[in-house]
Write a protein that holds these residues in place. Sequence first.
Motif, mmCIF file in Angstrom:
data_model
loop_
_atom_site.group_PDB
_atom_site.id
_atom_site.type_symbol
_atom_site.label_atom_id
_atom_site.label_comp_id
_atom_site.label_asym_id
_atom_site.label_seq_id
_atom_site.Cartn_x
_atom_site.Cartn_y
_atom_site.Cartn_z
ATOM 1 N N ARG A 32 -59.691 -46.864 3.318
ATOM 2 C CA ARG A 32 -58.268 -46.582 3.551
ATOM 3 C C ARG A 32 -58.060 -45.590 4.703
ATOM 4 O O ARG A 32 -57.102 -44.825 4.700
ATOM 5 C CB ARG A 32 -57.638 -46.052 2.270
ATOM 6 N N SER A 33 -58.955 -45.633 5.675
ATOM 7 C CA SER A 33 -58.920 -44.648 6.753
ATOM 8 C C SER A 33 -57.952 -44.993 7.882
ATOM 9 O O SER A 33 -57.718 -44.166 8.758
ATOM 10 C CB SER A 33 -60.324 -44.480 7.345
ATOM 11 N N ARG A 34 -57.372 -46.166 7.862
ATOM 12 C CA ARG A 34 -56.559 -46.625 8.997
ATOM 13 C C ARG A 34 -55.066 -46.520 8.708
ATOM 14 O O ARG A 34 -54.618 -46.809 7.606
ATOM 15 C CB ARG A 34 -56.891 -48.078 9.320
ATOM 16 N N ARG A 35 -54.322 -46.195 9.755
ATOM 17 C CA ARG A 35 -52.853 -46.168 9.661
ATOM 18 C C ARG A 35 -52.302 -46.498 11.040
ATOM 19 O O ARG A 35 -52.707 -45.911 12.037
ATOM 20 C CB ARG A 35 -52.397 -44.783 9.219
ATOM 21 N N TRP A 36 -51.389 -47.473 11.079
ATOM 22 C CA TRP A 36 -50.692 -47.788 12.323
ATOM 23 C C TRP A 36 -49.392 -47.000 12.340
ATOM 24 O O TRP A 36 -48.694 -46.907 11.321
ATOM 25 C CB TRP A 36 -50.363 -49.279 12.404
ATOM 26 N N ILE A 37 -49.036 -46.485 13.506
ATOM 27 C CA ILE A 37 -47.782 -45.752 13.664
ATOM 28 C C ILE A 37 -47.026 -46.372 14.834
ATOM 29 O O ILE A 37 -47.525 -46.388 15.964
ATOM 30 C CB ILE A 37 -48.018 -44.252 13.930
ATOM 31 N N VAL A 38 -45.825 -46.870 14.558
ATOM 32 C CA VAL A 38 -44.968 -47.448 15.601
ATOM 33 C C VAL A 38 -43.806 -46.482 15.800
ATOM 34 O O VAL A 38 -43.078 -46.172 14.842
ATOM 35 C CB VAL A 38 -44.454 -48.849 15.216
ATOM 36 N N THR A 39 -43.649 -45.999 17.030
ATOM 37 C CA THR A 39 -42.651 -44.975 17.344
ATOM 38 C C THR A 39 -41.750 -45.453 18.473
ATOM 39 O O THR A 39 -42.225 -46.038 19.453
ATOM 40 C CB THR A 39 -43.355 -43.672 17.790
ATOM 41 N N ARG A 40 -40.466 -45.166 18.345
ATOM 42 C CA ARG A 40 -39.511 -45.461 19.426
ATOM 43 C C ARG A 40 -39.665 -44.402 20.494
ATOM 44 O O ARG A 40 -39.701 -43.203 20.204
ATOM 45 C CB ARG A 40 -38.078 -45.462 18.868
ATOM 46 N N THR A 41 -39.812 -44.826 21.735
ATOM 47 C CA THR A 41 -39.852 -43.912 22.877
ATOM 48 C C THR A 41 -38.597 -44.151 23.707
ATOM 49 O O THR A 41 -37.838 -45.087 23.438
ATOM 50 C CB THR A 41 -41.103 -44.160 23.747
ATOM 51 N N GLU A 42 -38.409 -43.356 24.718
ATOM 52 C CA GLU A 42 -37.249 -43.550 25.582
ATOM 53 C C GLU A 42 -37.299 -44.908 26.279
ATOM 54 O O GLU A 42 -36.277 -45.559 26.476
ATOM 55 C CB GLU A 42 -37.191 -42.429 26.622
#
Length: 186
Positions: free
Chosen positions: A82-92
């Motif tokens: 369970r070491s993985r995590r995706w992070i999707v972030t809004r940028t300018e």
Amino acid sequence: MKALLATVAVLTLSACATVPAPAPAPDAFLARLNALCGQRFEGRVVTTDAADADFANNRLLMHVRDCSPKEVGIPFAVGEDRSRRWIVTRTEAGLRLKHDHRDPEGVIHGYHMYGGDTAGPGTASRQEFPVDQESIAQFMAGGAEVSTTNVWAVEVHPGRMFAYELRRPSGRFLRVEFDLTKPVGE
């Protein structure tokens, strides 16, 4: 005659009414991710690269959580790992995808926070993330030069499928698809 003029006036004015513009693709994409918040889905490898045997031979589980209008965190488990995590972030300018890798105690291990930013608007269904300079430097420092050309993609097709991809110009291709019609428990 007055009725006819009134009808023409109403039709003319209604033609001038503004129709709200659709949300920009990055915002629509994040909204699709947020709609999945709190749910877990099982996936499967749909590509045939031998390098993906570990993924293909384990239960793949994603959990959409840590949701806000500007960022969504998606832990991704491969079997008991369970070491993985995706992070999707809004940028300018669009969206950013990062890969957060930590051990069970939360300590950073291996390559960490690598990924990239979208180079174009993408669509509400698909976003592509070419590797960024920070990640290239990390890969070079760690001896993973092969990863310096990575392009990741994420797709969200509501009520059907979520997909995660990794591609390289060398021909490397991994695609994992998650069935959104069947949310699962732990």
